[in-house]
Scaffold this motif. Structure first.
Motif, PDB file in Angstrom:
ATOM      1  N   UNK A 120     -22.442 -56.512 -31.137  1.00 12.55           N
ATOM      2  CA  UNK A 120     -22.962 -58.047 -31.563  1.00 12.55           C
ATOM      3  C   UNK A 120     -21.876 -58.626 -33.138  1.00 12.55           C
ATOM      4  N   UNK A 121     -21.084 -58.234 -33.613  1.00 11.66           N
ATOM      5  CA  UNK A 121     -20.299 -58.449 -33.870  1.00 11.66           C
ATOM      6  C   UNK A 121     -19.535 -59.864 -33.401  1.00 11.66           C
ATOM      7  N   UNK A 150     -35.645 -49.106 -36.131  1.00 15.66           N
ATOM      8  CA  UNK A 150     -36.437 -49.300 -37.481  1.00 15.66           C
ATOM      9  C   UNK A 150     -35.584 -49.397 -38.185  1.00 15.66           C
ATOM     10  N   UNK A 151     -34.890 -48.517 -38.813  1.00 19.59           N
ATOM     11  CA  UNK A 151     -34.271 -49.022 -40.659  1.00 19.59           C
ATOM     12  C   UNK A 151     -32.799 -49.364 -40.700  1.00 19.59           C
ATOM     13  N   UNK A 152     -33.340 -50.318 -42.000  1.00 20.68           N
ATOM     14  CA  UNK A 152     -32.416 -51.369 -41.933  1.00 20.68           C
ATOM     15  C   UNK A 152     -30.682 -51.279 -41.891  1.00 20.68           C
ATOM     16  N   UNK A 153     -29.953 -51.517 -41.030  1.00 23.25           N
ATOM     17  CA  UNK A 153     -28.373 -50.684 -41.092  1.00 23.25           C
ATOM     18  C   UNK A 153     -27.755 -51.446 -42.034  1.00 23.25           C
ATOM     19  N   UNK A 154     -27.606 -52.838 -41.424  1.00 20.58           N
ATOM     20  CA  UNK A 154     -26.528 -53.626 -41.465  1.00 20.58           C
ATOM     21  C   UNK A 154     -26.829 -55.299 -41.554  1.00 20.58           C
ATOM     22  N   UNK A 184     -32.788 -62.573 -42.283  1.00 19.76           N
ATOM     23  CA  UNK A 184     -33.505 -62.841 -43.354  1.00 19.76           C
ATOM     24  C   UNK A 184     -32.719 -63.616 -44.671  1.00 19.76           C
ATOM     25  N   UNK A 185     -33.880 -64.502 -45.549  1.00 18.72           N
ATOM     26  CA  UNK A 185     -33.436 -65.122 -46.594  1.00 18.72           C
ATOM     27  C   UNK A 185     -32.873 -64.638 -47.558  1.00 18.72           C
ATOM     28  N   UNK A 186     -32.027 -64.682 -48.021  1.00 13.77           N
ATOM     29  CA  UNK A 186     -31.306 -64.196 -49.266  1.00 13.77           C
ATOM     30  C   UNK A 186     -31.448 -65.006 -50.294  1.00 13.77           C
ATOM     31  N   UNK A 240     -29.214 -63.926 -43.493  1.00 17.48           N
ATOM     32  CA  UNK A 240     -28.812 -63.760 -43.120  1.00 17.48           C
ATOM     33  C   UNK A 240     -29.388 -62.440 -41.258  1.00 17.48           C
ATOM     34  N   UNK A 241     -28.899 -62.257 -40.619  1.00 17.51           N
ATOM     35  CA  UNK A 241     -28.572 -61.672 -39.542  1.00 17.51           C
ATOM     36  C   UNK A 241     -28.630 -59.936 -39.973  1.00 17.51           C
ATOM     37  N   UNK A 242     -29.769 -59.450 -39.374  1.00 26.42           N
ATOM     38  CA  UNK A 242     -30.256 -58.382 -40.444  1.00 26.42           C
ATOM     39  C   UNK A 242     -29.735 -57.414 -38.581  1.00 26.42           C
ATOM     40  N   UNK A 243     -29.660 -55.981 -39.067  1.00 28.11           N
ATOM     41  CA  UNK A 243     -30.125 -55.209 -38.182  1.00 28.11           C
ATOM     42  C   UNK A 243     -30.854 -53.931 -38.129  1.00 28.11           C
ATOM     43  N   UNK A 244     -31.806 -53.418 -37.780  1.00 25.66           N
ATOM     44  CA  UNK A 244     -31.508 -52.063 -37.684  1.00 25.66           C
ATOM     45  C   UNK A 244     -31.743 -50.895 -36.476  1.00 25.66           C
TER      46      UNK A 244
END
Length: 688
Positions: A319-320, A254-258, A239-241, A247-251
């Motif tokens: 993942x980190x 199905x819910x955005x988490x970090x 996602x673009x900020x 930013x690489x988002x993590x769901x």
């Protein structure tokens, strides 16, 4: 003249698989495996069912009980309806895209604001409950005759061994991060073995539609890119900020988490403690809820000498390790741990200059019994006191998150003041994003603002002050001790549906509920409450992890086998001594709550915890096996017990008001009510 109907092609039954003992092992193992699979899979897609997972457990108990009742008719179906129902359930869960939003100002469900796929639809939970009940009933149809085919205790032993195998199998699959494709594949194999044992044909749903369900799930389950940790379905997205970075988002489920930031995180809360005390450096830092490493990266940037990074989910931490651009976990100053934060605090002897609770909102429950989330025992007064005991003489404790409701801010503020005996400082940003700090360094301020930045006052909220969370009442996201209306409505539906479905099963099979045992029903309710209390105690003592939960379940079933062995070898003749010992064990467990067992060395803590938690469980199983040993209607006794366990799951919600310790009182009352009945049964046995 009409042609005679040709029977469906079938395979002859395999003699080994026709053995009732083998079939009982396979049936009970399949039931337990299916139960765990549904409890794990359904909330990953229908997220907010995950906050009601004991409803899925109650549905499983109800379904197995109904399956036993339906099996008493003696009618043998040409094909099992289970696979058709499984196919329909998979289709519904994957395509309906329904979800539950719980809109309450007195209880917080993290993820509601972030999820755009959730609908306000309270029909979902009842539909899922009915589907799970039907699935388990279909799979349990042969269980009753199998229980009656052998002596009661022998049949019960095989049932428990099969259940333990089901737990062990699913635990291994969870440890390997396997996806649902594998779970459904294992289930298809189990169903095929059951079908071959009963001589069902290869074109029956057991060998056909079940496999189609697996393929269907593999194709449609949210794409192929998910990672299945023991806790979540994890997906990555970019996602673009506003500043142009990606930013690489993590769901999770199905819910955005970090998110993984390419540089330093863009949220102010990460930096607030360094803004408050710009001249301080922190030699030893502990980050609980380290996630993919953002908080660790910020600590390193600000001169941390060493960072202990604790994350409960191994997949998120990995993942980190693999994807974070700043590579914080590769820094030699960082030591990684996969553990529950409270358990880590209990086992480490280190003292820290800075302890950070880094946005630890889990979005999930840890167990199918109890309303305990992964972070529940991190946010209690006793947990904050544990942090206090691990701070240096000039140390600081900081925690931050978007807390959504002003009353939650005031609740955490009061808990910190109770634990540290000093007033915390806080900074409030947009959307109730709040940073708290307390500890010796904050205490020396004596009410004066820190040197580097301003502080904000605690919000003023109307109504009674929020109840502080404790190890006995670990409900951070519940404002006060109460059972919210959405729970009451759902529980009322469960009870009504159970009443009508049990009655309907009796009418459909034309077998009245003769033999229904109030005695075994009450024993089931009491044991469910006792099991819940034991599992919650072990979560507190050893960590709210999936592995601790699985091992505790396994150990409880182990006590059942031990009780069967004792009753088989010793031929216990009277139940009264068992009740006396049980009441004594319940008193000890009530007088010595788990938090008083938090001592070192670890082996002593484990030994004392095992004795206090499992002695009542073992004695309760002795009482059950004593009654079950001489029953002439093992199927109805077992069904009555399961239906009672379902009602025990309803009673369990009283802990939202009383706390978990008080459940022991309910357990004692229920067992006391059945002591007289059991004694009458034992006297009849002696006369015979």
């Amino acid at each position: 003249m009409t042609a005679a109907k040709r029977p469906l092609p079938s395979l002859p039954p395999i003699p080994f698989l026709r053995d009732p003992r083998v079939r009982l092992l396979l049936t009970s193992g399949s039931l337990l495996f299916t139960e765990l699979m549904l409890i794990r899979w359904i909330p990953s897609t229908v997220k907010y069912v995950g906050f009601f997972t004991n409803f899925l457990l109650m549905a499983s108990f109800l379904g197995i009980g109904i399956g036993i009742l339906l099996g008493r008719s003696g009618r043998k179906l040409p094909v099992s309806p289970f696979a058709w129902l499984l196919f329909g359930a998979v289709l519904f869960v994957l395509l309906a895209h329904l979800d539950v939003q719980v809109k309450s100002t007195d209880e917080i469900f993290f993820g509601l604001a972030e999820s755009t796929s959730a609908d306000t639809n309270f029909v979902v939970l009842p539909i899922v409950f009915v589907l799970v009940t039907a699935l388990m009933a279909a799979l349990a149809l042969p269980l009753g005759p199998l229980l009656k085919s052998q002596p009661p205790l022998q049949a019960y032993a095989f049932d428990i061994v099969g259940s333990m195998a089901g737990i062990a199998g699913f635990t291994i699959l969870s440890a390997l991060w396997t996806p649902p494709l594998v779970w459904f594949g294992v289930l298809a194999v189990l169903l095929l073995l059951l079908g071959l044992g009963s001589g069902l044909g290869p074109w029956s749903p057991i060998s056909g539609i079940a496999v189609v369900s697996v393929l269907y799930l593999a194709l449609l389950q949210q794409g192929w890119g998910a990672t299945w940790s023991p806790y979540y379905r994890i997906n990555l997205y970019d996602v673009k900020v506003p500043d142009g970075d990606t930013v690489t988002g993590i769901t999770v489920d199905g819910i955005p988490h970090q998110g993984i930031w390419p540089g330093q995180p863009g949220e102010k809360s990460y930096y607030q403690i360094y803004n408050w005390f710009p001249s301080k450096t922190y030699n030893e830092v502990l980050v609980i809820g380290a996630g993919t490493g953002n908080d660790v990266a910020v600590a390193l940037e600000h001169g941390a000498g060493h960072v202990d990074a604790v994350e409960i989910d191994p997949a998120i931490q990995q993942i980190g390790v693999d994807r974070h651009p700043l590579k914080p976990y590769a820094d030699p100053r960082v030591t990684r741990y996969v553990n529950d934060g409270r358990a880590f605090l209990r086992t480490t002897g280190k003292h820290y200059d800075l302890v950070i609770f880094a946005l630890p909102d889990s979005l999930t429950l840890v167990s199918s019994t109890g309303n305990v989330r992964l972070e529940s025992f991190l946010f209690t007064v006793e947990a904050f006191q544990s942090v206090r005991d691990h701070l240096t003489s000039d140390g600081t404790f900081v925690l931050y998150n978007s807390y959504r409701e002003p009353w939650l801010v005031t609740k955490i503020d009061s808990m910190l003041e109770t634990a540290f005996t000093t007033k915390p400082i806080l900074r409030i940003f947009d959307a109730e994003q709040v940073v708290f700090a307390d500890g010796p360094a904050v205490g020396t301020l004596n009410g004066v603002a820190p040197p580097g930045d301003e502080v904000n006052p605690v919000p003023v909220v109307d109504g009674p002050a929020p109840t502080q969370s404790t190890d006995d009442w670990p409900f951070l996201y519940l404002r006060n001790a109460s059972i919210q209306p959405h729970y009451l409505i759902a529980l009322a539906f469960v009870l009504l549906f159970a009443l009508f479905s049990v009655g309907g099963a009796a009418r459909v099979t034309k077998t009245p509920l003769r033999g229904f045992s109030p005695h075994f029903f009450v024993l089931g309710s009491a044991f469910m409450l006792l099991e819940t209390k034991s599992l919650v105690s072990f979560s507190l003592l050893f960590g709210t992890t999936w592995l601790v939960n699985a091992l505790a379940f396994f150990a409880i079933l182990g006590t059942v086998l031990l009780a069967i062995l004792v009753n088989s070898l010793l031929k216990v003749r009277r139940s009264r001594p068992l009740y006396v010992l049980l009441f004594a064990a319940l008193v000890v467990a009530f007088v010595l709550p788990p938090e008083q067992l938090l001592m070192d060395p670890p082996w002593l803590r484990y030994l004392l915890a095992a004795v206090v938690a499992f002695t009542p469980v073992f004695l309760a199983n002795l009482i059950f096996t004593f009654s079950f040993r001489d029953t002439k209607i093992a199927d109805m006794a077992f069904a009555s017990n399961l239906l009672g366990a379902m009602v025990g799951g309803v009673i369990e919600y009283a802990a939202l008001i009383t706390g978990y310790r008080a459940l022991l009182i309910a357990v004692a009352v229920l067992y006391r009510s059945e002591e007289h009945t059991s004694e009458l049964q034992s006297r009849q046995y002696l006369v015979c």
